[in-house]
Design a protein around this motif. Structure first.
Motif, PDB file in Angstrom:
ATOM      1  N   LEU A 131      52.961 -46.399  -4.341  1.00  0.00           N
ATOM      2  CA  LEU A 131      52.115 -46.574  -5.528  1.00  0.00           C
ATOM      3  C   LEU A 131      51.895 -45.237  -6.230  1.00  0.00           C
ATOM      4  O   LEU A 131      52.006 -45.128  -7.461  1.00  0.00           O
ATOM      5  N   ASN A 132      51.599 -44.209  -5.442  1.00  0.00           N
ATOM      6  CA  ASN A 132      51.385 -42.885  -6.034  1.00  0.00           C
ATOM      7  C   ASN A 132      52.651 -42.352  -6.695  1.00  0.00           C
ATOM      8  O   ASN A 132      52.584 -41.674  -7.727  1.00  0.00           O
ATOM      9  N   THR A 188      46.869 -34.392 -16.944  1.00  0.00           N
ATOM     10  CA  THR A 188      47.328 -33.763 -15.690  1.00  0.00           C
ATOM     11  C   THR A 188      47.193 -34.763 -14.541  1.00  0.00           C
ATOM     12  O   THR A 188      46.536 -35.799 -14.680  1.00  0.00           O
ATOM     13  N   GLN A 189      47.821 -34.407 -13.420  1.00  0.00           N
ATOM     14  CA  GLN A 189      47.753 -35.284 -12.256  1.00  0.00           C
ATOM     15  C   GLN A 189      46.325 -35.347 -11.717  1.00  0.00           C
ATOM     16  O   GLN A 189      45.683 -34.307 -11.569  1.00  0.00           O
ATOM     17  N   LYS A 190      45.852 -36.550 -11.432  1.00  0.00           N
ATOM     18  CA  LYS A 190      44.463 -36.727 -10.999  1.00  0.00           C
ATOM     19  C   LYS A 190      44.364 -37.327  -9.596  1.00  0.00           C
ATOM     20  O   LYS A 190      45.262 -38.050  -9.161  1.00  0.00           O
ATOM     21  N   THR A 191      43.242 -37.010  -8.933  1.00  0.00           N
ATOM     22  CA  THR A 191      42.881 -37.671  -7.679  1.00  0.00           C
ATOM     23  C   THR A 191      41.750 -38.646  -7.965  1.00  0.00           C
ATOM     24  O   THR A 191      40.663 -38.244  -8.389  1.00  0.00           O
ATOM     25  N   VAL A 192      42.039 -39.916  -7.765  1.00  0.00           N
ATOM     26  CA  VAL A 192      41.073 -40.976  -8.071  1.00  0.00           C
ATOM     27  C   VAL A 192      40.731 -41.723  -6.784  1.00  0.00           C
ATOM     28  O   VAL A 192      41.634 -42.075  -6.030  1.00  0.00           O
ATOM     29  N   ASN A 196      47.384 -39.322  -7.577  1.00  0.00           N
ATOM     30  CA  ASN A 196      46.944 -39.446  -6.194  1.00  0.00           C
ATOM     31  C   ASN A 196      45.782 -40.432  -6.145  1.00  0.00           C
ATOM     32  O   ASN A 196      44.652 -40.074  -6.458  1.00  0.00           O
ATOM     33  N   ILE A 197      46.079 -41.676  -5.778  1.00  0.00           N
ATOM     34  CA  ILE A 197      45.051 -42.714  -5.781  1.00  0.00           C
ATOM     35  C   ILE A 197      44.667 -43.026  -4.349  1.00  0.00           C
ATOM     36  O   ILE A 197      45.524 -43.347  -3.519  1.00  0.00           O
ATOM     37  N   LEU A 198      43.386 -42.893  -4.061  1.00  0.00           N
ATOM     38  CA  LEU A 198      42.887 -43.099  -2.706  1.00  0.00           C
ATOM     39  C   LEU A 198      41.948 -44.301  -2.708  1.00  0.00           C
ATOM     40  O   LEU A 198      41.224 -44.527  -3.676  1.00  0.00           O
ATOM     41  N   PHE A 199      41.966 -45.023  -1.610  1.00  0.00           N
ATOM     42  CA  PHE A 199      41.182 -46.251  -1.543  1.00  0.00           C
ATOM     43  C   PHE A 199      40.169 -46.173  -0.405  1.00  0.00           C
ATOM     44  O   PHE A 199      40.546 -46.000   0.756  1.00  0.00           O
ATOM     45  N   LYS A 200      38.917 -46.286  -0.744  1.00  0.00           N
ATOM     46  CA  LYS A 200      37.843 -46.293   0.261  1.00  0.00           C
ATOM     47  C   LYS A 200      37.666 -47.752   0.700  1.00  0.00           C
ATOM     48  O   LYS A 200      37.192 -48.595  -0.070  1.00  0.00           O
ATOM     49  N   ALA A 201      38.036 -48.017   1.950  1.00  0.00           N
ATOM     50  CA  ALA A 201      38.196 -49.406   2.391  1.00  0.00           C
ATOM     51  C   ALA A 201      36.901 -50.034   2.894  1.00  0.00           C
ATOM     52  O   ALA A 201      36.724 -50.278   4.079  1.00  0.00           O
ATOM     53  N   GLU A 202      36.021 -50.349   1.963  1.00  0.00           N
ATOM     54  CA  GLU A 202      34.781 -51.034   2.348  1.00  0.00           C
ATOM     55  C   GLU A 202      35.028 -52.502   2.722  1.00  0.00           C
ATOM     56  O   GLU A 202      34.130 -53.154   3.254  1.00  0.00           O
TER      57      GLU A 202
END
Lengths: 329, 329
Positions: free
Chosen positions: B29-30, B294-298, B36-42
């Motif tokens: 996906l990235n 620019t490249q982002k961390t989300v 850089n997409i991060l998923f907080k797995a609640e």
């Protein structure tokens, strides 16, 4: 024969690349069943399956070895394809994966996304012929999905993690396709915890391993079987894996109904995307627990999380969630 | 007004009971989206949703407080019901949950499994009347799903974990139902990392918050909306949450099509069971990323993993997995 130390060495080799996957449990499931059931979430492994371990170990050995390797090849319509493609990319080796023409776009795409060349062939026979021909070329190294010691040793690393993460494991239950996962895990379990029972589960509709175990010889299915557990559609186990399967403590054959049932329940309770092949293991868990006299700690290896749309549609076509699971049915 | 310290205190209160949920990402996906997409797995949180945090904080405060509390009550057809039932059980307080008669058996069952009394009423009006009448009884304490500072403070603890787990977060994106999650998370984010953008996403078909933000006043939907994102079917945000929502950096309205699309893709890529309400956030992620230079961390907060059979059937009725996601469509 592989030894415990081979698995330890494999783990040192692949640990920088793979995930140490977490262990999950469901409070309500344990309440309903009255036992402590833990799930080793290999569906969260790289490429979504434990196959990343074996693929990575084989490719890493090839990359580090004295064999002249210019290209890795493999045949698979499933997780082994992605595992080899991913591992080859990590070690900068070109890979060619042979897949059936009717493989799902999603799987082909993922394999390509890992940088592999994908070659489509019309059926299994054409794929096998193509792989065999290609494997003869100098510099080409073929990685078999299970009948390969490098692969078996890699798969066994999942059990190393289990014994590191869980104290006093009464049983480990895993699905049986070609037998690589059960073989590698058995080597570890016999060494670290001889009292831990090793249990395999196979689809009743693809029960070549169960037939082989009954007859004492490797039985091969005459044609690809139809089962929701697509990770266990292998026609036969390997001559390298069969001896390990013969030493399992129990082996169960799961109906299609039970495979669908447990896929729904584990998806719901654990909030993980689980392949029917993985959920199938719960059939064996319940059959085994029904004859236990005391509370047990069982670790189920959730082998993977790659599920096709047709399988998903079939799994969810009926509602199995209206009544909670129970060992007394 | 709540302060950062209230969230820290809430975290100390609930940490022994909740999971510190992991962060996931998808390499492909990235690669496809170029960020850089991060998923907080609640979805892996207790009861399968972040609601466990707010429910636990409220119940813990009640259990420890000077208020005479004999019984906790709440109304919900969703995750708040299970959260309050679970938390009340942990603190040995009886709970009564009011639910609509047509609530799924699975949700009612889970709520009962956590030991709560479940009272069914025919519609929302009947439920609200019953809760209000019951709340007047001495010793009965009502926990609102979002318009409650104890609940907001509890939900905010998810952001504390995010900033502990991830360095340099450019944006946090979360779904908007009643606004509790976004409110609590904003308090933390503004304090720990003022440059981090806070972004909310709501279904276009249930856009009371978007309407409220446009008009500057809380708008209430005239009737329960129809949307796949059942966690965002609230008729209006609360007077406690609205001021926080007004300070968000961006707010997006997701179509039903995009909700189904991202539920399929995240389920497939992350191997997690994800509610449509959670997947909806990806619509906002993409809209926001499209205008970044620019490249982002989300970090996306995957709010929960409880999905009904009718929603699941609708989500998977078409195949969205044939073409990889892209920011250029």
């Amino acid at each position: 024969m592989l030894e415990f130390n081979d698995i330890v060495e494999s783990y040192e080799r692949i640990a920088p690349y793979i995930h140490k996957t977490p262990i999950f449990s469901s409070q309500v499931l344990n309440q309903w069943l009255g036992h402590n059931i833990l799930f080793k979430a290999e569906c969260l492994q790289k490429v979504g399956a434990f196959k990343a371990r074996g693929g990575c170990n084989a490719v890493a050995k090839i990359a580090a070895g004295s064999v002249h390797a210019e290209r890795i090849i493999a045949q698979s319509s499933g997780n082994h394809a992605q595992a080899v493609a991913w591992a080859a990319q990590r070690f900068n080796l070109p890979a060619t994966i042979f897949m059936p023409e009717n493989v799902s776009q999603v799987k082909a795409q993922a394999t390509k996304a890992y940088g592999a060349e994908v070659v489509f062939k019309k059926d299994r026979k054409a794929i096998d012929d193509a792989v065999e021909a290609k494997a003869k070329k100098s510099g080409t190294v073929w990685i078999h999905p299970y009948n390969d010691e490098r692969v078996i040793a890699g798969q066994g690393t999942v059990a190393l993690e289990i014994f590191d993460q869980v104290n006093e494991v009464d049983a480990i239950v895993a699905p049986c396709g070609g037998g690589g996962l059960l073989s590698g895990s058995s080597i570890v379990s016999r060494h670290l915890s001889p009292s831990t029972k090793m249990i395999g589960v196979e689809p009743l509709e693809a029960n070549d391993a169960a037939q082989s175990l009954r007859t004492g010889n490797i039985v091969s299915l005459p044609a690809p079987p139809t089962t929701l557990a697509d990770g266990a559609r292998t026609l036969s186990v390997g001559h390298l894996t069969f001896p390990y399967l013969q030493q399992l403590d129990s082996f169960f054959e799961a109906s299609e109904k039970s495979i669908a049932y447990w896929t729904q329940w584990l998806t719901h309770l654990l909030k993980l995307t689980i392949e029917p092949t993985s959920a199938m293991a719960m059939f064996g868990v319940c059959e085994w627990l029904k004859v236990q006299q005391t509370q047990k700690t069982v670790v189920v290896i959730l082998s993977g999380g790659n599920i096709d749309k047709p399988s998903r549609d079939k799994i969810w076509s009926t509602d199995n969630l209206s009544q909670p699971p129970s060992l007394h049915d």
